[in-house]
Design a protein around this motif. Structure first.
Motif, short mmCIF file in Angstrom:
data_model
loop_
_atom_site.label_atom_id
_atom_site.label_comp_id
_atom_site.label_asym_id
_atom_site.label_seq_id
_atom_site.Cartn_x
_atom_site.Cartn_y
_atom_site.Cartn_z
N UNK A 1 -8.90 9.93 -44.74
CA UNK A 1 -7.68 9.23 -44.34
C UNK A 1 -7.42 9.43 -42.85
N UNK A 2 -6.87 8.41 -42.18
CA UNK A 2 -6.53 8.57 -40.75
C UNK A 2 -5.40 9.57 -40.55
N UNK A 3 -5.53 10.39 -39.53
CA UNK A 3 -4.52 11.39 -39.18
C UNK A 3 -3.92 10.99 -37.84
N UNK A 4 -2.70 10.49 -37.87
CA UNK A 4 -2.04 10.01 -36.66
C UNK A 4 -1.35 11.18 -35.95
N UNK A 5 -1.33 11.13 -34.64
CA UNK A 5 -0.68 12.19 -33.87
C UNK A 5 -0.46 11.79 -32.43
N UNK A 6 -0.01 12.75 -31.65
CA UNK A 6 0.32 12.54 -30.24
C UNK A 6 -0.66 13.31 -29.36
N UNK A 7 -0.95 12.76 -28.21
CA UNK A 7 -1.84 13.41 -27.26
C UNK A 7 -1.30 14.78 -26.89
N UNK A 8 -2.18 15.77 -26.85
CA UNK A 8 -1.79 17.11 -26.48
C UNK A 8 -1.35 17.97 -27.64
N UNK A 9 -1.15 17.37 -28.82
CA UNK A 9 -0.78 18.16 -29.99
C UNK A 9 -2.04 18.63 -30.71
#
Length: 405
Positions: free
Chosen positions: A344-352
């Motif tokens: 499954x895709x794991x969405x997140x923010x840059x630097x996290x």
């Protein structure tokens, strides 16, 4: 059987050459990830299982595994060129379908949407009204094509120092046109709701009482309310008004704009020494502005800068990662699609956690090592020749057997 074994070897060498050729062809493709041909041996198994004396049946192409190692980051100076330094993929919308890419050569289409050369739109976390970004809501990144609206001044911050040794003016009453009736003056530009500039002037008058001053405020030469009393203690700190905020009466300009309601912030005003000084003098309004550039932070926050100094948050670049990136399906045009093997895709923010940083004005180069690929090409060529030679040898043996009388 021997002929089939050698043919499988030639097919494997040919596949190896195909993979190498594909890598070499994309050595200058931004965000390209090289592939590696992986092989497995083949054994013929009878209904009774594999005997210990079984001879293999050749080789087969087991997988073409993409290598998601980091490519070099080359700086281009172009605002919408993006590179990921570390883990993660750009999240793109391809006419409603979600795809992923490491290539950050973005531009804008006729409607202002940020797209790659294939027309796929870059996805961002949309900004919240109260600030920050909504990480649960994805949207297309779109650059504004209009002017930044004006904002009326609501707060003026004055960080000044008044001379403790000042004496009251000898001429009274106060007159803004007579410098002998006040001790110091300063001014700044403020803006109304239409973005028109106005001049706000502040006049400081020392009173006969110790550590006490009067502040007179004028806008475009007109008085805004009565004089305000400023009281300092023996240490030079402002004690009145408390808190150090003065809400001025509303002032209505003559150009049809809304009334100006301004608060003076004197929290850092002091009374020291023998000289007048201005450390900071700011206001929160601005005129209409035109866009001058796009800024992208290492965390992927995209903002537009305007000539009036305003900054508008447009979104935060959404990154996606997978438990098994090699399980992604290549879709061409530097994009990949989710599969069962990728997870499954794991969405997140840059630097996290598990995500790299975003570098604006740069592109990630292909991770193909040309020297390594040329060596692979020579190796595959030798493998092909060896298998071809094996077929020739087997043919000679078969011919000798046929010629036996």
């Amino acid at each position: 059987m021997s002929f089939r074994i050698s043919v499988s070897g030639m097919n494997a060498a040919s596949s190896d050459l195909d993979v190498t050729a594909h890598n070499i062809a994309n050595v200058n493709t931004s965000g390209f990830k090289g592939s590696r041909a992986e092989f497995a041996d083949v054994f013929a198994v009878s209904a009774y299982g594999l005997s210990q004396q079984a001879i293999g049946a050749g080789v087969r192409l087991a997988a073409v595994a993409q290598q998601f190692s980091q490519g070099n980051v080359d700086f281009t100076g172009r605002a919408l060129d993006l590179a990921i330094s570390g883990e993660g993929f750009f999240t793109l919308s391809d006419k409603g379908a979600t795809v992923y890419s490491r290539a950050g050569n973005f531009g804008t289409d006729s409607d202002g949407y940020v797209v790659n050369p294939a027309g796929q739109r870059l996805q961002v976390y949309e900004p919240n009204v109260a600030g920050g970004f909504d990480t649960g809501r994805l949207g297309d990144l779109r650059l504004p094509n209009g002017d930044s609206p004006p904002a009326a001044t609501t707060k003026v911050t004055l960080e000044t120092n008044l001379p403790a040794a000042a004496t009251p003016p000898t001429v009274t009453p106060f007159d803004p046109n007579d410098p002998t009736t006040y001790n110091q003056t300063t001014s700044l530009t403020i803006y109304d709701s239409l973005g028109a500039p106005h001049t706000q002037s502040m006049y400081y008058v020392k009173t006969a009482n110790p550590n006490e001053w009067e502040l007179n405020t004028y806008v475009d030469g007109a008085a805004v309310g009565p004089a305000q009393t400023l009281q300092y203690d023996s240490a030079g700190t402002l004690t009145s008004p408390s808190p150090a905020q003065i809400a001025l009466p509303a002032y209505t300009p003559t150009n049809g704009s809304a009334a100006l309601s301004i608060t003076l912030d004197l929290g850092k005003s002091t009374q020291y020494g023998t000289s007048f000084g201005i450390q900071t003098q700011t206001q929160d309004g601005h005129a209409t502005g035109r866009i001058t550039g796009i800024d992208i932070s290492p965390e992927g926050a995209v903002s537009a800068r305007y000539t009036n100094g305003a900054v508008q948050q447009l979104g935060q670049v959404a990154l996606t990662n997978f438990a098994n990136p090699q399980g992604l399906q290549s879709l061409g045009s530097n994009s990949w699609g989710e599969t069962y093997r990728s997870g499954q895709p794991l969405h997140g923010q840059a630097g996290s956690s598990n995500f790299g940083l975003v570098q604006g004005g740069a592109l990630e180069a292909s991770n193909v090592n040309l020297t390594e690929q040329l060596v692979n090409m020579i190796t595959a060529q030798r493998n092909f020749q060896a298998n071809a030679q094996m077929i020739q040898t087997q043919d000679q043996i078969a011919q000798t057997v046929i010629n036996i009388r």
